[in-house]
Motif scaffolding. Sequence first.
Motif, short mmCIF file in Angstrom:
data_model
loop_
_atom_site.label_atom_id
_atom_site.label_comp_id
_atom_site.label_asym_id
_atom_site.label_seq_id
_atom_site.Cartn_x
_atom_site.Cartn_y
_atom_site.Cartn_z
N THR A 1 0.83 -1.21 0.00
CA THR A 1 0.00 0.00 0.00
C THR A 1 0.86 1.26 0.00
OG1 THR A 1 -1.64 1.33 1.21
CG2 THR A 1 -0.37 -0.26 2.50
N GLY A 2 0.72 2.03 -1.07
CA GLY A 2 1.48 3.27 -1.20
C GLY A 2 0.88 4.42 -0.44
N GLU A 3 -0.46 4.42 -0.31
CA GLU A 3 -1.09 5.59 0.31
C GLU A 3 -2.42 5.33 0.99
OE1 GLU A 3 -1.53 8.42 -2.86
OE2 GLU A 3 -3.19 7.34 -3.78
N HIS A 4 -3.08 4.21 0.71
CA HIS A 4 -4.40 3.98 1.32
C HIS A 4 -4.30 3.46 2.75
CE1 HIS A 4 -6.31 3.49 -2.94
NE2 HIS A 4 -5.94 4.73 -2.67
N GLY A 5 -3.21 2.77 3.04
CA GLY A 5 -3.03 2.20 4.37
C GLY A 5 -3.48 0.76 4.45
N VAL A 6 -3.29 0.19 5.61
CA VAL A 6 -3.51 -1.25 5.82
C VAL A 6 -4.95 -1.54 6.19
CG1 VAL A 6 -2.81 -3.24 7.21
CG2 VAL A 6 -1.11 -1.54 6.51
N GLY A 7 -5.46 -0.87 7.22
CA GLY A 7 -6.83 -1.10 7.67
C GLY A 7 -7.10 -2.58 7.84
N LEU A 8 -8.19 -3.04 7.21
CA LEU A 8 -8.52 -4.46 7.22
C LEU A 8 -7.93 -5.16 6.01
CD1 LEU A 8 -12.33 -4.12 8.08
CD2 LEU A 8 -10.53 -5.00 9.60
N GLY A 9 -7.92 -4.43 4.88
CA GLY A 9 -7.69 -5.07 3.59
C GLY A 9 -6.26 -5.51 3.33
N LYS A 10 -5.30 -4.90 4.00
CA LYS A 10 -3.90 -5.24 3.70
C LYS A 10 -3.21 -5.92 4.88
CE LYS A 10 -3.76 -3.50 -0.56
NZ LYS A 10 -5.17 -3.16 -0.76
N ARG A 11 -3.99 -6.29 5.91
CA ARG A 11 -3.39 -6.96 7.07
C ARG A 11 -2.68 -8.25 6.67
NH1 ARG A 11 -8.37 -7.91 10.84
NH2 ARG A 11 -9.11 -8.45 8.76
N ALA A 12 -3.31 -8.98 5.75
CA ALA A 12 -2.79 -10.30 5.39
C ALA A 12 -1.39 -10.23 4.77
CB ALA A 12 -3.75 -10.98 4.43
N TYR A 13 -1.01 -9.04 4.28
CA TYR A 13 0.30 -8.92 3.61
C TYR A 13 1.39 -8.38 4.53
CZ TYR A 13 -2.87 -9.23 -0.38
OH TYR A 13 -3.84 -9.62 -1.26
N GLN A 14 1.04 -8.04 5.75
CA GLN A 14 2.02 -7.38 6.62
C GLN A 14 3.21 -8.27 6.96
OE1 GLN A 14 1.75 -3.83 7.68
NE2 GLN A 14 0.69 -4.24 5.78
N LYS A 15 2.93 -9.53 7.21
CA LYS A 15 4.01 -10.46 7.56
C LYS A 15 4.97 -10.61 6.37
CE LYS A 15 6.32 -13.45 9.90
NZ LYS A 15 7.19 -12.95 10.97
N ALA A 16 4.37 -10.79 5.19
CA ALA A 16 5.22 -10.98 4.00
C ALA A 16 6.03 -9.72 3.72
CB ALA A 16 4.35 -11.34 2.79
N GLU A 17 5.43 -8.56 3.95
CA GLU A 17 6.15 -7.32 3.63
C GLU A 17 7.19 -6.97 4.68
OE1 GLU A 17 3.90 -3.98 2.19
OE2 GLU A 17 5.48 -2.56 2.72
N HIS A 18 6.84 -7.11 5.96
CA HIS A 18 7.74 -6.59 7.00
C HIS A 18 8.60 -7.66 7.69
CE1 HIS A 18 5.93 -2.73 6.46
NE2 HIS A 18 4.73 -3.20 6.70
N GLY A 19 8.24 -8.92 7.53
CA GLY A 19 9.02 -9.99 8.15
C GLY A 19 9.15 -9.79 9.65
N THR A 20 10.37 -9.90 10.16
CA THR A 20 10.59 -9.81 11.60
C THR A 20 10.27 -8.41 12.15
OG1 THR A 20 12.91 -9.38 11.06
CG2 THR A 20 12.35 -11.61 11.77
#
Lengths: 455, 455
Positions: free
Chosen positions: A410-429
Amino acid sequence: MNIDWVWLQNQLGRDKVSFNESVRSTHAQDESYHSPHLPDAVVFAESLSDICHTMEFARQYSIPIVAFGAGSSLEGHVIPIKGGISLDLTRMNRILEVRPDDFLVCVEPGVTRQALNDYLRPFGLFFPVDPGADATIGGMAATNASGTTTVRYGGMKNNVQALEVVLANGQIIHTNSLAAKSSSGYHLTELFVGSEGTLGIFSKIWLRIYGIPEQNMAAAAEFSSVQSAVKTVCSLIGTGVLLTRCELVSQQYLEIINRQLGTAYTETPTLFLEFSGTSSSILADVKLAETIALEEGCLKFTAVRIEEERRKLWTARHNAAYALMRSYPGLSHMSTDVCVPISKLPEAISLAEEWIRRLQIRGGILGHVGDGNFHVSLMVNPNDKEDLQHAQELSHHLVDFALSVGGTCTGEHGVGLGKRAYQKAEHGTALEVMREIKRLLDPLDILNPGKLVDD
Amino acid sequence: MNIDWVWLQNQLGRDKVSFNESVRSTHAQDESYHSPHLPDAVVFAESLSDICHTMEFARQYSIPIVAFGAGSSLEGHVIPIKGGISLDLTRMNRILEVRPDDFLVCVEPGVTRQALNDYLRPFGLFFPVDPGADATIGGMAATNASGTTTVRYGGMKNNVQALEVVLANGQIIHTNSLAAKSSSGYHLTELFVGSEGTLGIFSKIWLRIYGIPEQNMAAAAEFSSVQSAVKTVCSLIGTGVLLTRCELVSQQYLEIINRQLGTAYTETPTLFLEFSGTSSSILADVKLAETIALEEGCLKFTAVRIEEERRKLWTARHNAAYALMRSYPGLSHMSTDVCVPISKLPEAISLAEEWIRRLQIRGGILGHVGDGNFHVSLMVNPNDKEDLQHAQELSHHLVDFALSVGGTCTGEHGVGLGKRAYQKAEHGTALEVMREIKRLLDPLDILNPGKLVDD
């Protein structure tokens, strides 16, 4: 424990706490496809003290407190999925102080960006960050919003100077100073900007503002393919042309815009550009941009010299998503929001186009391409399982690609509910560090629970 | 518990762990007046794994680990005041990857800014942040360093794209993506930039880089008073002239520069300016700047058109502090570093001048005045109580004033030891949040203990 709402009503005043069904239901949703969920009550804060009392109350009963502004979030940020209090901050809409000599303004969180710019115009100043919606400054800070001018001025993270924040434990903190730069203490402002109401509630926001440029000039550059448009953008940035805006509008979108807004743009992939500065520097920039665009295969390059025409062009761009929504009444809006290193943008957009075709998506591509950020805006029927699945499939493919090339979901909309599932893959540890910070600042998990770092 | 240094030597290799007196003593101090303190050992890390082993070792024995780069810090940041390990990162000086199309470069922490720019030059690119010293990128990121180009490009906080950080618990995290903007997760990069080695050790740093401007032009604008020079700067910024550099050099400093560097600048308060862009836009900017400067009482405005002259001018500015140090052999260097909202700058500098006179300070004023930041550089005898007291008195007055007008005690040097006493006054309740974050990420207090948030 029975929740003693009367205590809160007595503290704040009866008219500030609403249990009304229709009030609750307008606070149950945002502008996205995410399912609504009713809050137990809506509190209309009018002051810092109202926020503090509400926070105290939420803490006492361990109930959620979800900040609410214009309700224009696009990933379900403001939906109180675990009930509790929707804390409406739109009555806190005062502009508290403007300091023209310091290029700073102090606002309450409920001020909208258009109201702020109306106020600043007589000073010859403006606030550049412009998401599509007339969002509140509080909401924009909470999601780290950006928009068409980010390529020049940066997004909210770059333009929030300082914050007053009410923490879950009731403490009021002030982040950063009013100096243009500082190496004093940890940078808390940036930690809170983009925290989506999960770390604290903003009660006061200092913003950086700018002199209205002496002159602006827009241009529309038409291309036969999205690819050559994007390549033009990469070249423009490489040569150091100072772009104030650099937006891609796809053919499908121009069809919708022409139909809904009565405009007559050529229905082909088009770059909307803006140049700002002194008249002589702008003319040089426009000329250079035209040369580069034509070299990259631009079909037609039209500089828009008349101010009214320029405004029309940007109004069309800003209303694009709304035009799309109006084209499909009854359907819900969904938007992808990947952002990739600019060199990977042509490949990312190719991929998007391929999946749009393959999955027969209703919508089109809009891009802040100067930042490597673009949206596939699409209209889905949330009750149609296959429809929703197609939309999510498209989103998955784009996010997977973005993460594989070092980009973000997400470049500008934010995580909210819709991008939670990608947080682990994006941020790792690093996600665990984020979660520890969340637990540190909100041990009872009352601040917008279930969002961002929560899965 | 006996510290088993042999274990560490076996892990890293014997040549990377030194107990040598002279090695320890070069790691006992920085370029400031703060008293040296010897580390128990100096570890020369050559890889991520070396950092990790050293961190594991420090954690096991609860001994301090203090990162060390060029040793050019100005507030005692790198002094291991509680002993332990000085972790020298200068052997980690590889440039790992440059991505010209994405305007990004990835470096190890021990790369110095000049080595980086030498490497980038053939690509037509450069990294703009330029503190006076040829500091390491790791050290610059750790102190949120900035310099003469910050008015245009921002400081380290604005130019560190992403970090690899080794945490006290041994975890390795990666902050942020390589996309130009992101609203995904909390902004950890900005939390670590400026944390002065108290939250983690940087092992890899992605930086934003820029195209070398087509043309640069410098100018020297002479004034009869610092006040009118500063007023000129406020006017220049107000009218939106795009300044790449905007430096004030006081009369005392020009005397020192002329004497030490053999230059022949008029010994009067002078603004050193730089303009960058295309040749036509620069000429327009220089002309406008000259007009404004003359209106504000500029005595002489000299545009420097020849590249060699331009370089000479900036070399003089960059070597000013070193020229001062050479003028007073045997004395120690101290520098104030307040940064105030730009409208308060004339008053702040007046105050500084008054106290310089009153306390008979050896030194002068140098300022990144476009950012509201200036230094009183002064030479003190740390063994002369009265001398030190005078210097500290000056610093107190300036910090008090800065904080009273919403400024900061340190614009770019950082807190280290010297500005700890002002953290409570500057940050109020936010300091407790900083301390909680410190305890969260470093519960054993092994990372540069006694600095920044510690008083």
